[in-house]
Design a protein around this motif. Structure first.
Motif, PDB file in Angstrom:
ATOM      1  N   HIS A 152       2.127   1.110   5.048  1.00 43.65           N
ATOM      2  CA  HIS A 152       1.225   1.503   3.975  1.00 43.65           C
ATOM      3  C   HIS A 152       0.151   0.441   3.787  1.00 43.65           C
ATOM      4  N   MET A 153      -1.062   0.892   3.539  1.00 46.54           N
ATOM      5  CA  MET A 153      -2.143  -0.016   3.184  1.00 46.54           C
ATOM      6  C   MET A 153      -2.513   0.235   1.729  1.00 46.54           C
ATOM      7  N   ARG A 154      -2.593  -0.820   0.960  1.00 42.26           N
ATOM      8  CA  ARG A 154      -2.968  -0.692  -0.448  1.00 42.26           C
ATOM      9  C   ARG A 154      -4.471  -0.854  -0.585  1.00 42.26           C
ATOM     10  N   LEU A 155      -5.110   0.140  -1.172  1.00 44.58           N
ATOM     11  CA  LEU A 155      -6.553   0.109  -1.405  1.00 44.58           C
ATOM     12  C   LEU A 155      -6.818  -0.049  -2.890  1.00 44.58           C
ATOM     13  N   SER A 156      -7.585  -1.089  -3.256  1.00 45.23           N
ATOM     14  CA  SER A 156      -7.938  -1.340  -4.653  1.00 45.23           C
ATOM     15  C   SER A 156      -9.452  -1.310  -4.799  1.00 45.23           C
ATOM     16  N   LEU A 157      -9.925  -0.602  -5.815  1.00 38.98           N
ATOM     17  CA  LEU A 157     -11.352  -0.491  -6.084  1.00 38.98           C
ATOM     18  C   LEU A 157     -11.700  -1.336  -7.303  1.00 38.98           C
ATOM     19  N   TYR A 158     -12.777  -2.102  -7.192  1.00 38.79           N
ATOM     20  CA  TYR A 158     -13.225  -2.949  -8.286  1.00 38.79           C
ATOM     21  C   TYR A 158     -14.629  -2.533  -8.714  1.00 38.79           C
ATOM     22  N   SER A 159     -14.858  -2.575 -10.011  1.00 41.24           N
ATOM     23  CA  SER A 159     -16.158  -2.182 -10.538  1.00 41.24           C
ATOM     24  C   SER A 159     -16.506  -3.059 -11.729  1.00 41.24           C
ATOM     25  N   GLU A 191     -13.206   7.509  -0.415  1.00 37.94           N
ATOM     26  CA  GLU A 191     -12.734   8.683   0.324  1.00 37.94           C
ATOM     27  C   GLU A 191     -12.977   8.509   1.817  1.00 37.94           C
ATOM     28  N   ARG A 192     -14.172   8.028   2.192  1.00 35.77           N
ATOM     29  CA  ARG A 192     -14.491   7.840   3.612  1.00 35.77           C
ATOM     30  C   ARG A 192     -13.604   6.772   4.230  1.00 35.77           C
ATOM     31  N   PHE A 193     -13.398   5.687   3.507  1.00 37.92           N
ATOM     32  CA  PHE A 193     -12.542   4.615   3.999  1.00 37.92           C
ATOM     33  C   PHE A 193     -11.112   5.128   4.180  1.00 37.92           C
ATOM     34  N   THR A 194     -10.645   5.921   3.220  1.00 42.05           N
ATOM     35  CA  THR A 194      -9.291   6.476   3.289  1.00 42.05           C
ATOM     36  C   THR A 194      -9.120   7.356   4.518  1.00 42.05           C
ATOM     37  N   THR A 201      -6.060   1.819  -7.919  1.00 42.55           N
ATOM     38  CA  THR A 201      -5.317   1.358  -6.750  1.00 42.55           C
ATOM     39  C   THR A 201      -4.502   2.512  -6.199  1.00 42.55           C
ATOM     40  N   THR A 202      -4.413   2.611  -4.858  1.00 49.09           N
ATOM     41  CA  THR A 202      -3.599   3.653  -4.242  1.00 49.09           C
ATOM     42  C   THR A 202      -2.962   3.115  -2.973  1.00 49.09           C
ATOM     43  N   GLU A 203      -1.892   3.770  -2.517  1.00 43.23           N
ATOM     44  CA  GLU A 203      -1.208   3.422  -1.275  1.00 43.23           C
ATOM     45  C   GLU A 203      -1.572   4.451  -0.207  1.00 43.23           C
ATOM     46  N   LEU A 204      -2.035   3.972   0.956  1.00 43.04           N
ATOM     47  CA  LEU A 204      -2.428   4.860   2.048  1.00 43.04           C
ATOM     48  C   LEU A 204      -1.367   4.792   3.148  1.00 43.04           C
ATOM     49  N   PRO A 205      -0.693   5.916   3.471  1.00 41.63           N
ATOM     50  CA  PRO A 205       0.379   5.899   4.476  1.00 41.63           C
ATOM     51  C   PRO A 205      -0.161   6.082   5.891  1.00 41.63           C
ATOM     52  N   LEU A 206       0.353   5.304   6.833  1.00 40.44           N
ATOM     53  CA  LEU A 206      -0.001   5.433   8.235  1.00 40.44           C
ATOM     54  C   LEU A 206       1.142   6.110   8.980  1.00 40.44           C
ATOM     55  N   ALA A 207       0.845   6.603  10.180  1.00 44.95           N
ATOM     56  CA  ALA A 207       1.840   7.340  10.955  1.00 44.95           C
ATOM     57  C   ALA A 207       3.061   6.486  11.272  1.00 44.95           C
ATOM     58  N   SER A 208       2.882   5.173  11.393  1.00 46.19           N
ATOM     59  CA  SER A 208       3.985   4.275  11.733  1.00 46.19           C
ATOM     60  C   SER A 208       4.942   4.057  10.565  1.00 46.19           C
ATOM     61  N   GLY A 209       4.572   4.528   9.378  1.00 44.77           N
ATOM     62  CA  GLY A 209       5.378   4.272   8.195  1.00 44.77           C
ATOM     63  C   GLY A 209       4.840   3.130   7.356  1.00 44.77           C
ATOM     64  N   SER A 244      -1.889  -0.534  11.513  1.00 42.95           N
ATOM     65  CA  SER A 244      -2.995  -1.447  11.257  1.00 42.95           C
ATOM     66  C   SER A 244      -2.445  -2.835  10.947  1.00 42.95           C
ATOM     67  N   ASP A 245      -3.213  -3.848  11.333  1.00 44.15           N
ATOM     68  CA  ASP A 245      -2.841  -5.221  11.004  1.00 44.15           C
ATOM     69  C   ASP A 245      -3.075  -5.510   9.534  1.00 44.15           C
ATOM     70  N   TRP A 246      -3.839  -4.638   8.876  1.00 44.25           N
ATOM     71  CA  TRP A 246      -4.205  -4.885   7.491  1.00 44.25           C
ATOM     72  C   TRP A 246      -3.266  -4.154   6.545  1.00 44.25           C
ATOM     73  N   SER A 247      -2.781  -4.846   5.534  1.00 40.74           N
ATOM     74  CA  SER A 247      -1.874  -4.252   4.558  1.00 40.74           C
ATOM     75  C   SER A 247      -2.538  -4.050   3.204  1.00 40.74           C
ATOM     76  N   GLU A 248      -3.679  -4.709   2.974  1.00 41.85           N
ATOM     77  CA  GLU A 248      -4.380  -4.579   1.704  1.00 41.85           C
ATOM     78  C   GLU A 248      -5.885  -4.524   1.952  1.00 41.85           C
ATOM     79  N   ALA A 249      -6.574  -3.732   1.155  1.00 43.74           N
ATOM     80  CA  ALA A 249      -8.031  -3.631   1.230  1.00 43.74           C
ATOM     81  C   ALA A 249      -8.593  -3.610  -0.191  1.00 43.74           C
TER      82      ALA A 249
END
Length: 246
Positions: A156-163, A177-180, A146-154, A189-194
């Motif tokens: 953050h979107m949380r990205l979690s990978l499942y396997s 990486e491409r999604f990031t 899991t990681t936090e991705l920062p946007l210019a507005s301040g 973004s309207d999305w806060s979690e992915a």
């Protein structure tokens, strides 16, 4: 060695964020990968060479190398992650434009890792707020990373990978990486979690987005099939079409 806004202390195995003085004691895979990239700065380093073991350690796996590069980029931050270029199907290249040798650090810094602005990938357990449609709802699954991705507005979107397993996740990390890169190009973004996962046969990528619009919680499920070799899945045009920026 200075890498963007970080110091790399090879002898102590530390990557130190300069402005906030946060230090990350690099695990074996990250230290091996970054050391080889620095030693061959400006030159392509093959995946084979990055995986090569030593007399004390066995060879790394493809997954370990991909994860190491991803985590190093996360610590460097979005403004410097391009220092490490992925050469598709071959390996990685450390660019030299932002790197220079530095003598001494000038102060004592903590040797324990802490989250930076962009966050470090961390292992998480006990995730109870989200259940995948394709699993038994009585058994929550913990994300691989899991990681936090920062946007210019301040924001953050949380990205979690499942396997389904902890091995052979190279493609999943490459897609992350491409999604990031697409998300970091958004001002907001309207999305806060992915949440992202690959099917067992690695031909279907599942992405679930969670966010809020007009004060109400919204969820969007995306399923992408790619039967080509090599697989692409995520492309810039696709990110625009699905409205990743909201």
């Amino acid at each position: 060695m200075q890498l963007g806004g970080c110091w790399f202390d090879r002898e102590r195995g530390l990557l130190i964020e300069q402005s906030q003085h946060d230090a990350w004691h690099l695990p074996r895979a990250e230290l091996q990968v970054l050391s080889l990239l620095v030693a061959n700065q400006g030159k392509l380093v093959s995946k084979h060479d990055l995986k090569t073991g030593t007399g004390q350690h066995p060879p790394l796996t493809d997954t370990s190398v991909a994860r190491a590069v991803f985590m190093i980029r996360s610590f460097l931050g979005p403004q410097y992650e391009s220092l490490i270029e992925t050469v598709k199907g071959q390996g990685y290249l450390l660019h030299g434009g932002e790197a220079k040798t530095v003598k001494g650090l000038g102060r004592r810094l903590p040797s324990w890792p802490r989250c930076t602005v962009v966050g470090l990938f961390v292992l998480m357990v006990g995730l109870s707020t989200f259940y995948w449609r394709h699993i038994d709802h009585s058994a929550p699954t913990a994300p691989l990373l899991t990681t936090e991705l920062p946007l210019a507005s301040g924001q953050h979107m949380r990205l979690s990978l499942y396997s389904n397993s902890n091995t052979n996740n190279t493609l999943l990390f490459e897609l992350a990486e491409r999604f990031t890169q697409g998300v970091l190009a958004c001002k907001r973004s309207d999305w806060s979690e992915a949440y992202a996962s690959l099917s067992h046969d690695r031909q279907v990528l599942n992405i679930t987005l969670r966010g809020e619009r007009s004060g109400q919680s919204v969820i969007r499920n995306l399923k992408i099939s790619d039967y080509r070799q090599p697989k692409t899945f995520i492309e810039p045009l696709w990110l625009q079409e699905v409205g990743i920026c909201g």
